[in-house]
Design a protein around this motif. Sequence first.
Motif, PDB file in Angstrom:
ATOM      1  N   VAL A  76       0.871  -1.172   0.000  1.00  0.00           N
ATOM      2  CA  VAL A  76       0.000   0.000   0.000  1.00  0.00           C
ATOM      3  C   VAL A  76       0.908   1.221   0.000  1.00  0.00           C
ATOM      4  CG1 VAL A  76      -1.808   1.268   1.194  1.00  0.00           C
ATOM      5  CG2 VAL A  76      -1.824  -1.235   1.217  1.00  0.00           C
ATOM      6  N   VAL A  77       0.667   2.105  -0.955  1.00  0.00           N
ATOM      7  CA  VAL A  77       1.586   3.208  -1.236  1.00  0.00           C
ATOM      8  C   VAL A  77       0.884   4.543  -1.013  1.00  0.00           C
ATOM      9  CG1 VAL A  77       3.033   4.272  -3.024  1.00  0.00           C
ATOM     10  CG2 VAL A  77       2.780   1.777  -2.937  1.00  0.00           C
ATOM     11  N   GLU A  78       1.622   5.486  -0.464  1.00  0.00           N
ATOM     12  CA  GLU A  78       1.142   6.858  -0.348  1.00  0.00           C
ATOM     13  C   GLU A  78       2.231   7.794  -0.836  1.00  0.00           C
ATOM     14  OE1 GLU A  78       0.001   7.611   3.669  1.00  0.00           O
ATOM     15  OE2 GLU A  78      -1.776   6.311   3.584  1.00  0.00           O
ATOM     16  N   ALA A  79       1.842   9.026  -1.193  1.00  0.00           N
ATOM     17  CA  ALA A  79       2.820  10.033  -1.578  1.00  0.00           C
ATOM     18  C   ALA A  79       3.540  10.539  -0.336  1.00  0.00           C
ATOM     19  CB  ALA A  79       2.135  11.190  -2.291  1.00  0.00           C
ATOM     20  N   LEU A  80       4.838  10.794  -0.481  1.00  0.00           N
ATOM     21  CA  LEU A  80       5.565  11.449   0.599  1.00  0.00           C
ATOM     22  C   LEU A  80       5.065  12.865   0.711  1.00  0.00           C
ATOM     23  CD1 LEU A  80       9.247  10.280   0.049  1.00  0.00           C
ATOM     24  CD2 LEU A  80       7.900   9.907   2.096  1.00  0.00           C
TER      25      LEU A  80
END
Length: 257
Positions: free
Chosen positions: A246-250
């Motif tokens: 699961v990926v999010e923007a920094l």
Amino acid sequence: MTHHILKSLCLALALMPVAARAEDAPSHCARESVYDAPFVICRFDQSADIRLFLTAPDGEAFGHFERLEETLNTDGETLVFAMNGGMYHEDRTPVGLYIEDGEQAQQLMTREGPGNFGMLPNGVFYIDASGAHVLQSLAYRTLAPEAIYATQSGPMLIIDGEYHPSLNPAGTSLKRRNGVGVNEETGEVIFVISDTFVNFHTFARVFRDHLGTPNALYLDGTISRVYAPELSRNEQGLRMGPIIGVVEALEFKEDHQ
């Protein structure tokens, strides 16, 4: 936290103002005791950026959570959760269907065979334009969805609210296990890993009776691992094949203090 993650974060902080505080992020993972056994259960809604990862930029399998996190950081993204995402051969290529970013690398396998994967019905965890789903393999073949990501594994744990017919409450095969289910009513995508050795039936029961997922898929046992930084979990071991992340923007914000 590993050396690689610290190195990536230090680099990011050197180039940007100040990273968003960890306490600002929502909590997704929790340790839960279910049927007298400990589990880590991670819940995400359908808006989460769930992806599958296999091959690093150098052409080798990512193999470890740290390497995936490091690669995502260079693209301005961060890994908020990960888990081994299905069975694989010795060379880390997936067993059965594998689709990453719309590109199919392996075909769907529907024949009976040895091991857990061949204990039919097996199934597919996939993501299309409408979100994440778990479906048994023959139903997936009939539906033929336009999957953006997909990984096949087996056996299915729960099929339309019923246990896989081969699961035995008194089963003596005890392993650390991980899997995924989708609660159709709440829309939650739920990942589970046991923190002790459990049999298939107990593991499936967590999905059906505790989490209410009508369909759930076994991802693997023995090499089961989880990356959940909010629980300080970054599990090590032999190189993995497919990884669900699961990926999010920094995100960064100014520090005016």
